[in-house]
Motif scaffolding. Sequence first.
Motif, PDB file in Angstrom:
ATOM      1  N   VAL A  31       0.658  -1.238  -0.159  1.00  0.00           N
ATOM      2  CA  VAL A  31       0.045  -0.151  -0.018  1.00  0.00           C
ATOM      3  C   VAL A  31       0.829   1.359  -0.149  1.00  0.00           C
ATOM      4  O   VAL A  31       0.423   2.304  -0.211  1.00  0.00           O
ATOM      5  CB  VAL A  31      -1.026   0.174   1.274  1.00  0.00           C
ATOM      6  CG1 VAL A  31      -1.905  -0.921   1.036  1.00  0.00           C
ATOM      7  CG2 VAL A  31      -0.266   0.077   2.384  1.00  0.00           C
ATOM      8  N   ASP A  36      -1.148   1.117  -8.768  1.00  0.00           N
ATOM      9  CA  ASP A  36      -2.488   1.461  -8.910  1.00  0.00           C
ATOM     10  C   ASP A  36      -3.652   0.453  -8.058  1.00  0.00           C
ATOM     11  O   ASP A  36      -4.343   0.712  -7.326  1.00  0.00           O
ATOM     12  CB  ASP A  36      -3.177   1.743 -10.154  1.00  0.00           C
ATOM     13  CG  ASP A  36      -2.015   2.641 -10.799  1.00  0.00           C
ATOM     14  OD1 ASP A  36      -2.384   3.747 -10.733  1.00  0.00           O
ATOM     15  OD2 ASP A  36      -1.444   2.048 -11.675  1.00  0.00           O
ATOM     16  N   TYR A  37      -3.137  -0.848  -8.311  1.00  0.00           N
ATOM     17  CA  TYR A  37      -3.839  -1.933  -7.835  1.00  0.00           C
ATOM     18  C   TYR A  37      -3.072  -2.834  -6.700  1.00  0.00           C
ATOM     19  O   TYR A  37      -1.752  -2.910  -7.168  1.00  0.00           O
ATOM     20  CB  TYR A  37      -4.234  -2.717  -8.737  1.00  0.00           C
ATOM     21  CG  TYR A  37      -5.817  -2.135  -9.539  1.00  0.00           C
ATOM     22  CD1 TYR A  37      -7.010  -2.709  -9.078  1.00  0.00           C
ATOM     23  CD2 TYR A  37      -5.663  -1.374 -10.094  1.00  0.00           C
ATOM     24  CE1 TYR A  37      -8.299  -2.256  -9.870  1.00  0.00           C
ATOM     25  CE2 TYR A  37      -6.955  -0.771 -10.967  1.00  0.00           C
ATOM     26  CZ  TYR A  37      -7.935  -1.297 -10.412  1.00  0.00           C
ATOM     27  OH  TYR A  37      -9.137  -0.613 -11.232  1.00  0.00           O
ATOM     28  N   LEU A  94      -6.478  -1.889   2.332  1.00  0.00           N
ATOM     29  CA  LEU A  94      -6.398  -1.211   0.930  1.00  0.00           C
ATOM     30  C   LEU A  94      -7.411   0.007   0.622  1.00  0.00           C
ATOM     31  O   LEU A  94      -6.794   1.213   0.232  1.00  0.00           O
ATOM     32  CB  LEU A  94      -6.663  -2.142  -0.510  1.00  0.00           C
ATOM     33  CG  LEU A  94      -5.439  -2.901  -0.991  1.00  0.00           C
ATOM     34  CD1 LEU A  94      -4.845  -3.547   0.162  1.00  0.00           C
ATOM     35  CD2 LEU A  94      -6.203  -3.801  -2.018  1.00  0.00           C
ATOM     36  N   LYS A  99      -5.863   2.434  -2.211  1.00  0.00           N
ATOM     37  CA  LYS A  99      -5.679   1.748  -3.288  1.00  0.00           C
ATOM     38  C   LYS A  99      -6.675   0.688  -3.954  1.00  0.00           C
ATOM     39  O   LYS A  99      -7.836   0.632  -3.132  1.00  0.00           O
ATOM     40  CB  LYS A  99      -4.532   0.542  -2.859  1.00  0.00           C
ATOM     41  CG  LYS A  99      -3.294   1.128  -2.419  1.00  0.00           C
ATOM     42  CD  LYS A  99      -2.420   1.981  -3.502  1.00  0.00           C
ATOM     43  CE  LYS A  99      -0.957   2.347  -2.926  1.00  0.00           C
ATOM     44  NZ  LYS A  99      -0.384   3.130  -4.051  1.00  0.00           N
TER      45      LYS A  99
END
Length: 255
Positions: A31, A36-37, A94, A99
């Motif tokens: 994180v 992005d993911y 997340l 995220k």
Amino acid sequence: MQKRALLSAHRAAARQSGHRDNSWESLLEAVRMEVDYVEFDVHRTRDGEFILHHDGHIRDRIGRKVKIAARTYAALSRLAPFRLVRYREALELLAAHGKHAHIDLKFASPSRHLGLPHEVDAAEIALEVMNESFIVTTMVDESVRVLRDWADLRSPSTLVGLSLGGVDWRHHPLKLVHLKLSEFFPEGRIRRCRSNLVVVEQRLADVWLLRWAHRRNIKVLVWTVDNPGRLRRFVYDKRVWMVTSNHPARALLPA
């Protein structure tokens, strides 16, 4: 700045951080990364708890294989020599860090399952925690279809990806040939399961699938790319929507 594909940290970028795959420690590192993911693998225990783990079994403290689907979360936690991360707590982490979640399902509901499919249970939790900041991927065509039906009603913008390139080589040779052909020529499978994201292993992406998907305006996720040159090539390919890597930081290094 040149536009690039999105980056997904494979198994929470455990290799880049040096922690165990799908572990709490790897999630904490992921994180903080410029991704992005964050991708992680999900299994379901006998009592319905979703946990992060890649394989369908864990090894207990003396090295014996213990099947995840056959034991309760409490039993697995007693046997495992490491902390088993709950799915919901991973999503909450997340979400707290802004995220997106890349959820790779490693289970599928039995074909004669009664009631709500387990894949839908997992998707509902993701929607509750993440709003629509997640994608779901799986190698099981029927799971894709179930999730696309769910998304039409509950979360129309959610991407559900059919993963190609993960054929199990233990299959009977004739079945293996059929499976391989269906991955090189996946149009029928994609149409039947209604996948709105193609998740393709990097070697298949090199063949012709990128061109095929681009012509049909289908988003493509390429996995798992670690070689720095290939990683940057895919990241800056306009036909690629997202790239999954064990070492996502390499994509951001100067050429």
